[in-house]
Design a protein around this motif. Structure first.
Motif: not given
Length: 642
Positions: A36-38, A41-45, A82-83, A88-92
């Motif tokens: 749920a936390l990850t 956090l996908l809102l960050l982009p 955007y790299h 970040l999205m990959f890690l999340l």
């Protein structure tokens, strides 16, 4: 992105082993909370970069690539900024895969350990069916969010336009909140359900009353709970090894085949993919939209029904593994048969020797995009097919009952040699043979997915009954690890290599992502590879049938299959299960004299005395015996395979 599956392959063994030794509901709740936390956090982009439409040319805002002369091509913008977002999205996404591992390796084992074995298949079927419906519900939520425009407020283009920017970020906080609420509910479950605890204590009391003492094996190969010893037990279990390899072959074939199915159908039947930015609800092909909406629920229904059927009729291991073999063999035959699917559609104008040269004299001044998506256009009389309306030289478009009609198409005029015939319609040219093949292909795809889904419940039951109870979670983790490391890494790379080798058009530069494939080559590659993998899966499933056909899947009795390898030693003072054994009366004299009666009473008292002394135990002895026996009493007793 396959980062979820990579997490499954890298962390599957560790999470399943450590979680299986502790509070399994707590592990599920912890992984779900982290997931749920990850998701949140996908809102960050979105917060960091916002949303802005991609740069498009004039004439593309309407959703169609029209021919416009004297158009300057915009310079390609740099995406270096955007790299970091992609990393970040990959890690999340990597972290989000932890929730799926815990649900499979801990959730199903928790259900199996706390219910009767005859009911386990039905409940496990419910768990797998709901997990299968989860991505489907997420897909519907994503489609709905993408249909909401979140770009600049000064203009709102059509949903089919390349300038449309859907609210892709809106679904993440919704999913995050729902997952967190579910995690709270799961954390309230006890380590063991009260009904199962009572059952184990009752079994301990009965064993103590009978004088039964369970001797645990002293060999560390059987008794050790360490990671290496547990893994060794699994790797030396023929049923587990063969069944896991069969699952790996099946997942490699099915997951990668379905990943390339849209590209194959696009190249085979010239049916373009729907706009990803607008969501699947904007799919112009109603039949494909219906199949996309019905396939996941139908597969989930088959999973649920298969679990109920196995539980109701108590399907034996031999029949269950035989059914798995039949399903794998039928799927292999279906894969091979798709090679001969008949659809002799028209060739795209500019196609030569498996390559496309779209720029011609009639459209060279149209300013077409360097790497446009495939959007076929057919001449009005149905004899010529073009890659897009721009490459057909069309300058105008109008809609008539959801049908796109193009006019002033210069390439159509050149192909027909008549200036009066300049109209075209959107979509591929009509072919009755291709229409029938398309419908047949969709029906067989749904049927195959449903048949493969029926294997999932039986596969879980076979895994749980062929290992010691303490190794159940690790057995599921081993399967997840091998599937993640084989199916989604080398298997995915192999299928991508086959797709790249059959590419027919990569844009003007030739370095872009493949836009259109050679249908014959791509179909031959993926169907033969998937068919061979499913045939190997059928052979391995047949080997599982040979070794597991006599495996007991539903025994709950104390003296059943699970207790075969633990010596059950009866106390020598207790020679019978009855507290007072029957006394043989004298047969020679039916009338008993007084002296004989006194002698008989003395014999009875002498025989009763050791029995009564044996059953005088205190509460501390009973407690110690219960603590020792609960670890190995029903249903958590080793199987006869060990």
């Amino acid at each position: 992105m396959v980062s979820n599956e990579i997490a499954q392959g890298v962390l599957g063994l560790a999470i399943s082993f450590w979680g299986g030794k502790g509070n399994r509901p707590g592990w599920i709740a912890t992984c779900a909370t982290f997931q749920a936390l990850t998701c949140f956090l996908l809102l960050l982009p979105h917060l960091a970069h916002g949303t802005s439409p991609a740069s498009t040319k004039s004439g593309e805002s309407s959703g169609e690539h029209l021919c416009l002369s004297n158009v300057t091509v915009p310079e390609r913008q740099s995406h270096d900024a955007y790299h970091f977002t992609l990393v970040l999205m990959f890690l999340l996404q990597l972290g989000a895969g932890l929730g799926g591992i815990s649900v499979l390796s801990h959730g199903m084992v928790y259900v199996d350990d706390n219910v009767e074995k005859r009911d386990s298949a039905a409940l496990i079927g419910e768990v797998i069916a709901l997990r299968h419906l989860g991505p489907y519900m997420g897909l519907l939520l994503a489609w709905r969010c993408l249909s909401i425009y979140s770009g600049p407020l000064d203009v709102e283009p059509k949903q089919t336009s390349s300038e449309w920017v859907g609210a892709w970020w809106l679904g993440w906080p919704i999913l995050s909140t729902l997952i967190f609420l579910v995690a709270i509910l799961i954390s309230m479950f006890p380590t063991q359900l009260p009904s199962q605890a009572v059952k184990e204590m009752a079994a301990s009391i009965v064993d103590l009353a009978r004088g039964v003492r369970i001797q645990e094996p002293t060999d560390p190969k059987e008794s050790s709970t360490g990671f290496l010893w547990s893994l060794r037990r699994l790797l030396t279990n023929r049923i587990i090894v063969l069944n896991t390899l069969a699952t790996v072959c099946l997942q490699t074939a099915m997951s990668n085949y379905l990943a390339l199915e849209d590209k194959y159908l696009e190249s085979k039947f010239y049916i373009p993919k729907p706009s990803e930015a607008a969501g699947g609800f904007q799919d112009p092909w109603t039949s494909r939209l219906i199949i996309s909406l019905l396939k996941p629920p139908l597969v989930a229904l088959h999973i649920l029904v298969s679990g109920l059927a196995i539980s109701k009729i108590k399907m034996r291991a031999g029949r269950l593994t035989g059914l798995h073999t039949f399903i794998a063999l039928s799927t292999a035959i279906f894969m091979f048969s798709r090679i001969f699917a008949d659809c002799h559609s028209l060739h795209i104008e500019g196609e030569s020797e498996g390559r496309l040269q779209l720029l011609q004299t009639c459209n060279r001044q149209c300013g077409c995009a360097d790497s446009p998506d495939f959007s076929p256009v057919c001449s009005q009389e149905g004899s010529f097919l073009f890659y897009s309306s721009c490459h057909a030289g069309c300058k105008r478009v109008q809609y008539l009952d959801d049908v796109k009609l193009f006019a002033n198409c210069s390439c159509v005029q050149d192909a027909l040699g008549n200036e009066k015939l300049h109209q075209a319609k959107g979509g591929p040219c009509n072919d009755p043979d291709c229409n029938f093949s398309w419908i047949l292909n969709q029906c067989f795809t749904v049927l195959t997915a449903a048949m493969v889904g029926t294997r999932l419940v039986g596969n879980a039951i076979l895994t749980f009954r062929s290992v010691q109870p303490k190794d159940k979670s690790l057995a599921v983790g081993l399967e997840l690890t091998l599937v993640g490391l084989v199916a989604y890494i080398p298997g995915n790379l192999l299928y991508r290599l086959m797709a790249d080798s059959s590419c027919m058009y990569r844009g003007v530069s030739g370095t872009e992502e493949c836009k259109l494939h050679d249908a014959e080559k791509l179909g031959l590659y993926i169907n033969v590879t998937s068919g061979c993998l499913m045939f190997v899966c059928a052979l391995l499933s047949g080997a599982v049938w040979h070794f597991a056909r006599d495996l007991d899947l539903y025994s709950d009795e104390d003296d059943g299959l699970e207790m075969a390898d633990f010596p059950r030693r009866r106390d020598p003072k207790i020679s019978s299960r009855h507290a007072t054994p029957a006394v043989k009366r004298r047969k020679e004299d039916p009338v008993m004299s007084g002296e004989d009666g006194v002698t008989l009473r003395r014999e009875v008292e002498q025989m009763r005395q050791p029995e009564e002394q044996e059953f005088r135990f205190n509460l501390m002895d009973l407690s110690d015996h219960m603590e020792d026996s609960m670890e190995t009493s029903s249903p958590n007793r080793p199987l006869s395979l060990y």
